[in-house]
Design a protein around this motif. Structure first.
Motif, mmCIF file in Angstrom:
data_model
loop_
_atom_site.group_PDB
_atom_site.id
_atom_site.type_symbol
_atom_site.label_atom_id
_atom_site.label_comp_id
_atom_site.label_asym_id
_atom_site.label_seq_id
_atom_site.Cartn_x
_atom_site.Cartn_y
_atom_site.Cartn_z
ATOM 1 N N PHE A 43 0.839 -1.201 0.000
ATOM 2 C CA PHE A 43 0.000 0.000 0.000
ATOM 3 C C PHE A 43 0.872 1.249 0.000
ATOM 4 O O PHE A 43 0.645 2.197 -0.774
ATOM 5 N N ASN A 44 1.866 1.265 0.870
ATOM 6 C CA ASN A 44 2.764 2.419 0.983
ATOM 7 C C ASN A 44 3.487 2.686 -0.331
ATOM 8 O O ASN A 44 3.570 3.832 -0.797
ATOM 9 N N LYS A 45 4.015 1.641 -0.954
ATOM 10 C CA LYS A 45 4.729 1.811 -2.225
ATOM 11 C C LYS A 45 3.784 2.326 -3.315
ATOM 12 O O LYS A 45 4.117 3.238 -4.071
ATOM 13 N N TYR A 46 2.584 1.744 -3.380
ATOM 14 C CA TYR A 46 1.628 2.163 -4.405
ATOM 15 C C TYR A 46 1.237 3.622 -4.205
ATOM 16 O O TYR A 46 1.178 4.403 -5.158
ATOM 17 N N PHE A 47 0.987 3.997 -2.944
ATOM 18 C CA PHE A 47 0.564 5.371 -2.659
ATOM 19 C C PHE A 47 1.670 6.366 -3.030
ATOM 20 O O PHE A 47 1.404 7.409 -3.634
ATOM 21 N N ILE A 48 2.905 6.055 -2.686
ATOM 22 C CA ILE A 48 4.029 6.942 -3.001
ATOM 23 C C ILE A 48 4.204 7.064 -4.519
ATOM 24 O O ILE A 48 4.391 8.160 -5.047
ATOM 25 N N ASP A 49 4.129 5.946 -5.213
ATOM 26 C CA ASP A 49 4.232 5.981 -6.673
ATOM 27 C C ASP A 49 3.083 6.794 -7.266
ATOM 28 O O ASP A 49 3.277 7.595 -8.187
ATOM 29 N N TRP A 50 1.891 6.583 -6.736
ATOM 30 C CA TRP A 50 0.707 7.288 -7.242
ATOM 31 C C TRP A 50 0.830 8.796 -7.015
ATOM 32 O O TRP A 50 0.425 9.594 -7.859
ATOM 33 N N MET A 51 1.418 9.189 -5.902
ATOM 34 C CA MET A 51 1.609 10.614 -5.616
ATOM 35 C C MET A 51 2.722 11.225 -6.471
ATOM 36 O O MET A 51 2.900 12.437 -6.489
ATOM 37 N N GLY A 52 3.487 10.383 -7.163
ATOM 38 C CA GLY A 52 4.507 10.909 -8.044
ATOM 39 C C GLY A 52 5.822 11.192 -7.384
ATOM 40 O O GLY A 52 6.693 11.852 -7.954
ATOM 41 N N GLU A 53 6.029 10.676 -6.156
ATOM 42 C CA GLU A 53 7.296 10.910 -5.478
ATOM 43 C C GLU A 53 8.402 10.019 -6.033
ATOM 44 O O GLU A 53 9.573 10.295 -5.870
ATOM 45 N N GLN A 54 8.015 8.915 -6.684
ATOM 46 C CA GLN A 54 8.988 8.023 -7.309
ATOM 47 C C GLN A 54 8.532 7.711 -8.720
ATOM 48 O O GLN A 54 7.361 7.759 -9.037
ATOM 49 N N LYS A 55 9.461 7.336 -9.573
ATOM 50 C CA LYS A 55 9.153 6.944 -10.938
ATOM 51 C C LYS A 55 9.946 5.704 -11.283
ATOM 52 O O LYS A 55 11.047 5.536 -10.794
#
Length: 238
Positions: free
Chosen positions: A226-238
């Motif tokens: 969940f944490n990884k998906y949320f961070i990716d979704w927020m655009g903090e990682q690519k």
């Protein structure tokens, strides 16, 4: 689709730099657009009804960006707000005021591109509804208005920004009907709209809008994904 965009920052140099970066990125992505810029947030608020996306500075002399966001949302609830600020301390306030994205200055092209891609998907999904029969009538529920769903024995509770429904269908069936990129499971019985997530931990997710707040279960087994998906979704990682 053609995007109607507004940028608001009381610093003229920052405003021009952000405009140039956004235009360059949109052209690279091949997205048609119309863009307006504002140094006075009050002028933006008067015209908020016409925009799909708004990029807002948080710290402005005339009207604070957080205050402006509430006015914009009251006028145009479908508008997606990108908060841009010099200080991370404003993040909690921004997330409570309908933020679609929150970025610390300067904006990076990678985050901007990811955010624009997500915004397009969100706007395209705005008209998607799920339909249910109730005792009295047929109900169409826009998925972008759903905060979360949860399993209730063999039924499913659907919590929206306006009201709650208990439908006579199993959780998995309702989850499959929604099937949207901006939803994610926090628990085997909870499917949450990431747009309404305000905070989360290995045990709970705090979500909602305005005064309607909920604390729902987070499975420790699901927390990492969940944490990884949320961070990716927020655009903090690519």
């Amino acid at each position: 689709m053609k995007l109607n965009i507004a940028i608001c920052d009381d610093n003229k140099l920052v405003l021009e730099n952000e405009k140039a970066l956004i235009e360059e990125t949109l052209k690279e992505m091949g997205i048609p657009y119309k863009m307006d810029k504002y140094q006075n947030p009050e002028n933006l608020i008067k015209n908020a009804w016409q925009y799909d996306l708004v990029f807002l500075d948080v710290e402005m002399d005339e009207v604070n960006g957080i205050v402006a966001a509430e006015s914009i949302h009251n006028i145009n609830k479908e508008c997606l707000l990108f908060f841009v600020t010099n200080h991370e301390v404003y993040m909690d306030y921004a997330m409570n005021e309908y933020a679609f994205r929150f970025w610390v200055k300067p904006m990076s092209k990678e985050k901007l591109k990811f955010g624009l891609e997500s915004a397009l998907k969100r706007l395209e999904n705005n008209n998607k509804c799920i339909e249910f029969n109730t005792d009295r009538n047929v109900v169409n529920i826009p998925i972008n208005k759903i905060i979360f769903i949860c399993a209730e024995n063999k039924k499913t509770t659907i919590v929206t920004v306006d009201e709650q429904f208990v439908v006579d269908r199993p959780y998995k069936a309702v989850k499959d009907m929604i099937n949207s990129y901006f939803f994610y499971e926090s628990h085997a019985s909870y499917y949450v709209n990431l747009n309404y997530v305000k905070a989360y931990s290995p045990s709970h997710v705090k979500c909602g809008i305005g005064n309607h707040e909920y604390e729902i279960h987070m499975s420790r087994r699901k927390y990492t994904k969940f944490n990884k998906y949320f961070i990716d979704w927020m655009g903090e990682q690519k």
